[in-house]
Design an enzyme around this catalytic site. Structure first.
Site, PDB file in Angstrom:
ATOM      1  N   ASN A   9       0.876  -1.172   0.000  1.00 42.92           N
ATOM      2  CA  ASN A   9       0.000   0.000   0.000  1.00 42.92           C
ATOM      3  C   ASN A   9       0.912   1.220   0.000  1.00 42.92           C
ATOM      4  O   ASN A   9       1.466   1.593   1.032  1.00 42.92           O
ATOM      5  CB  ASN A   9      -0.871  -0.058   1.269  1.00 42.92           C
ATOM      6  CG  ASN A   9      -1.856   1.092   1.324  1.00 42.92           C
ATOM      7  OD1 ASN A   9      -1.860   1.974   0.462  1.00 42.92           O
ATOM      8  ND2 ASN A   9      -2.692   1.087   2.348  1.00 42.92           N
ATOM      9  N   ARG A  89      -2.574  -2.225  -3.447  1.00 41.49           N
ATOM     10  CA  ARG A  89      -3.815  -1.503  -3.188  1.00 41.49           C
ATOM     11  C   ARG A  89      -3.809  -0.242  -4.050  1.00 41.49           C
ATOM     12  O   ARG A  89      -2.873   0.567  -3.974  1.00 41.49           O
ATOM     13  CB  ARG A  89      -3.897  -1.119  -1.709  1.00 41.49           C
ATOM     14  CG  ARG A  89      -5.149  -0.362  -1.422  1.00 41.49           C
ATOM     15  CD  ARG A  89      -5.238   0.066   0.015  1.00 41.49           C
ATOM     16  NE  ARG A  89      -6.497   0.773   0.204  1.00 41.49           N
ATOM     17  CZ  ARG A  89      -6.755   1.555   1.230  1.00 41.49           C
ATOM     18  NH1 ARG A  89      -5.875   1.705   2.180  1.00 41.49           N
ATOM     19  NH2 ARG A  89      -7.918   2.165   1.325  1.00 41.49           N
ATOM     20  N   HIS A 178     -12.905   1.947   0.412  1.00 48.18           N
ATOM     21  CA  HIS A 178     -12.848   0.884   1.433  1.00 48.18           C
ATOM     22  C   HIS A 178     -13.481  -0.398   0.912  1.00 48.18           C
ATOM     23  O   HIS A 178     -14.017  -1.200   1.688  1.00 48.18           O
ATOM     24  CB  HIS A 178     -13.617   1.247   2.734  1.00 48.18           C
ATOM     25  CG  HIS A 178     -13.110   2.443   3.476  1.00 48.18           C
ATOM     26  ND1 HIS A 178     -13.955   3.300   4.148  1.00 48.18           N
ATOM     27  CD2 HIS A 178     -11.855   2.901   3.668  1.00 48.18           C
ATOM     28  CE1 HIS A 178     -13.238   4.252   4.725  1.00 48.18           C
ATOM     29  NE2 HIS A 178     -11.964   4.027   4.440  1.00 48.18           N
ATOM     30  N   ARG A 239     -12.252  14.238   8.686  1.00 48.41           N
ATOM     31  CA  ARG A 239     -13.049  14.644   7.514  1.00 48.41           C
ATOM     32  C   ARG A 239     -14.502  14.887   7.932  1.00 48.41           C
ATOM     33  O   ARG A 239     -15.027  14.171   8.789  1.00 48.41           O
ATOM     34  CB  ARG A 239     -13.016  13.555   6.439  1.00 48.41           C
ATOM     35  CG  ARG A 239     -11.652  13.411   5.797  1.00 48.41           C
ATOM     36  CD  ARG A 239     -11.620  12.265   4.805  1.00 48.41           C
ATOM     37  NE  ARG A 239     -10.689  11.240   5.229  1.00 48.41           N
ATOM     38  CZ  ARG A 239     -10.690   9.993   4.770  1.00 48.41           C
ATOM     39  NH1 ARG A 239     -11.571   9.617   3.866  1.00 48.41           N
ATOM     40  NH2 ARG A 239      -9.815   9.117   5.205  1.00 48.41           N
ATOM     41  N   GLU A 383      -8.343  -6.325   5.164  1.00 48.42           N
ATOM     42  CA  GLU A 383      -8.280  -5.882   3.759  1.00 48.42           C
ATOM     43  C   GLU A 383      -7.113  -6.543   3.029  1.00 48.42           C
ATOM     44  O   GLU A 383      -7.198  -6.841   1.839  1.00 48.42           O
ATOM     45  CB  GLU A 383      -8.123  -4.357   3.715  1.00 48.42           C
ATOM     46  CG  GLU A 383      -9.375  -3.631   4.159  1.00 48.42           C
ATOM     47  CD  GLU A 383      -9.120  -2.231   4.666  1.00 48.42           C
ATOM     48  OE1 GLU A 383      -8.657  -2.086   5.817  1.00 48.42           O
ATOM     49  OE2 GLU A 383      -9.392  -1.281   3.922  1.00 48.42           O
TER      50      GLU A 383
END
Ligand code: ADP
Length: 401
Positions: A9, A89, A178, A239, A383
Site C-alpha cells: 500500500n 492496493r 474501502h 473529515r 483488507e
C-alpha cells in the site's frame, strides 16, 4: 504448501506492506517505510513478535525504498521464496476497473488516467507499482481497487442530482472506497449467518480514521456513503462527511478562504477533531467525554447520530435486513459507539446486548444484539487478505493459460 502474497500500500511518503498467507489471511511479516523523500526515512519490519528498525538512504523514494525492502527480505529467505505474487492496493479505479487485474502497460496507463479523481493517492500507487516491478521483476503484480466492489451500484444510487453532462463528460459520480473491507466483512457476515452471500442483505459500517457505510442487497453493493472522493457521508476522524454543498463556496466568497484552504479544512481539520477541538482519536475522546469534556461528548454524539441516520436510510436500499455489521478500528473496538448508535435506532427494532457488546472487542467476532432485534455483528476486517487472495487467484489463473 501454503502460498504467500506481498501486499503493498504505497502512499506519497510511505509504504505499508505485509506478507500474507493466502489460506488464512495471517500477516506473517509486516512493515512500514515512512517519511520517504525526506532525510529521515525510516523502515520498520515486524516478524514473529519482534520489530526491527532499518535506516533507508536519505531522500529515498519508492524505488530505492522497495529495492531496500527487497534486500532486507533476503533475511527471511524461506518466506520470501513462497511469495507467489504482489498485490497492490490502488485507491481509484474509476469506471474502468470493476475487479482486480494483472498489471500491464495498459492498466498502468488507465490508473494514470484516473489520477485526477484521486490526486493524493493514484500517482503514489502508480509510482509504487512501477518501483515494485523493478524491485521484484520475477513476480506477477496485481492491482486491487478500493472502488471496484461498488461498481455493482445502480445508476440511481451513484448519480448526483447535478447536470447529467458532468457525469458523461467528467465522470462526476459516487464511486465509494474501502471496497476490500466491505467485501471482506460481508463475506464473513454471510458465513456467520450460515447463508450464501448471494442471498444476504447487509449494512456494513467501516469505522476507522476514514468511515464509510455500505448497503448490500443479495450480496452486491447497492449504495455507499463515500462519493467522488473519500469525503462524503459519515463523520470521520478529520473529515467532515456530509455538508450543505453551499458551505465551501460560502467559505470562499464570504470568508475569503482559498480553495486549497477549504479543501484542507474539510479533509484535515474537521470531523471528530474539528468538533472536539481535541483529537481525531476516538479512544481519547471517549476518555475525555467520561471526564466531562463537553466538546468531546458532542463530537461523539454527532458521530453516532450521523451513523444512525445512515443505517436507517440504508434499510431502504438493502431490502429486508439480515444483519448490520461493524468493523474498522472504532467499529471493532468501541462498545460505546456501537451502544450509543444502536440506542438511537430503537424504533427500527435494533437493540444491543450489553454483555455481548463488551465482549466483542480487540479481535473478537460475533453477534451483539438482543434476541428480538435485527442481527448486529462485529467483525475485525482484513483488507490485506482480500488483496492477497485476489492477487494469488489471478496469478495462478495466468499461469494455467
Ligand atoms: P485507519 O482508518 O487509519 O486504518 P483504524 O481502522 O485503525 O484506522 O481506526 C482508528 C480509529 O479506531 C481511531 O479513532 C482509534 O481511536 C479507534 N480505536 C481503536 N481502538 C479503539 C478502542 N479500544 N476504543 C475506541 N476506539 C478505538
Amino acid at each position: 504448501m501454503s502460498s504467500y502474497v506481498l501486499v503493498l500500500n504505497c502512499g506519497s511518503s510511505s509504504i505499508k506492506f505485509a506478507i500474507v498467507a493466502v489460506n488464512n489471511g495471517e500477516s506473517i511479516l509486516s512493515g512500514l517505510a515512512e517519511n520517504l523523500g525526506s532525510d529521515n526515512s525510516t523502515l520498520k519490519i515486524s516478524h514473529a513478535k519482534t520489530s526491527t528498525s532499518y535506516s533507508l538512504p536519505a531522500n529515498c523514494k519508492h524505488e530505492s525504498a522497495l529495492s531496500s525492502i527487497n534486500n532486507i527480505l533476503n533475511e527471511y529467505q524461506d518466506l520470501k521464496q513462497k511469495v507467489v505474487a504482489i498485490g497492490h492496493r490502488v485507491v481509484h479505479g474509476g469506471e474502468i476497473f470493476t475487479q482486480a487485474t494483472l498489471i500491464d502497460d495498459e492498466v498502468k496507463a488507465a490508473i494514470k488516467n484516473t489520477s485526477h479523481m484521486a490526486p493524493l493517492h493514484n500517482p503514489a500507487n502508480l509510482s509504487g507499482i512501477e518501483s515494485a516491478q523493478l524491485a521484484f521483476p520475477a513476480l506477477q503484480h496485481v492491482a486491487v481497487f478500493d472502488t471496484a466492489f461498488f461498481q455493482t451500484m445502480p445508476k440511481h444510487a451513484y448519480l448526483y442530482a447535478l447536470p447529467y453532462e458532468l457525469y458523461k463528460t467528467h465522470g462526476i459520480r459516487r464511486y465509494g472506497f474501502h471496497g476490500s473491507s466491505h467485501e471482506f466483512v460481508s463475506t464473513k457476515a454471510a458465513e456467520l449467518l450460515n447463508q450464501p452471500l448471494e442471498v444476504s442483505n447487509l449494512i456494513t459500517a467501516h469505522l476507522g480514521n476514514g468511515c464509510s457505510i455500505t448497503a448490500i442487497n443479495q450480496g452486491k453493493a447497492i449504495d455507499t456513503s463515500l462519493g467522488l472522493t473519500p469525503l462524503e457521508g459519515l463523520v470521520m476522524g478529520t473529515r467532515c462527511g456530509d455538508l450543505d454543498p453551499s458551505i465551501p463556496t460560502y467559505m470562499q466568497e464570504t470568508l475569503g478562504y482559498s480553495a486549497s484552504k477549504v479543501n484542507d479544512l474539510l479533509n484535515k481539520s474537521s470531523g471528530l477533531l474539528g468538533i472536539s477541538e481535541l483529537s481525531n482519536d476516538c479512544r481519547l475522546l471517549e476518555e475525555q467525554s467520561k471526564n466531562g469534556n463537553e466538546l468531546a461528548q458532542l463530537a461523539l454524539e454527532i458521530f453516532c447520530y450521523r451513523l444512525a441516520k445512515y443505517i436507517a436510510s440504508y434499510m431502504v436500499a438493502s431490502g429486508p435486513l439480515d444483519a448490520l455489521v461493524f468493523t474498522g478500528g472504532i467499529g471493532e473496538n468501541s462498545s460505546f459507539i456501537r451502544q450509543r448508535t444502536i440506542a438511537m435506532l430503537s424504533t427500527l427494532n435494533f437493540s444491543i446486548n450489553e454483555q455481548l457488546n463488551e465482549k466483542m472487542r480487540f479481535g473478537h467476532a460475533g453477534f451483539v444484539q438482543q434476541e428480538a432485534s435485527h442481527k448486529i455483528i462485529v467483525i475485525p476486517t482484513n483488507e490485506e487478505w482480500v488483496i492477497a487472495n485476489k492477487a494469488a487467484k489471478l496469478t495462478l489463473a495466468s499461469g494455467e493459460q
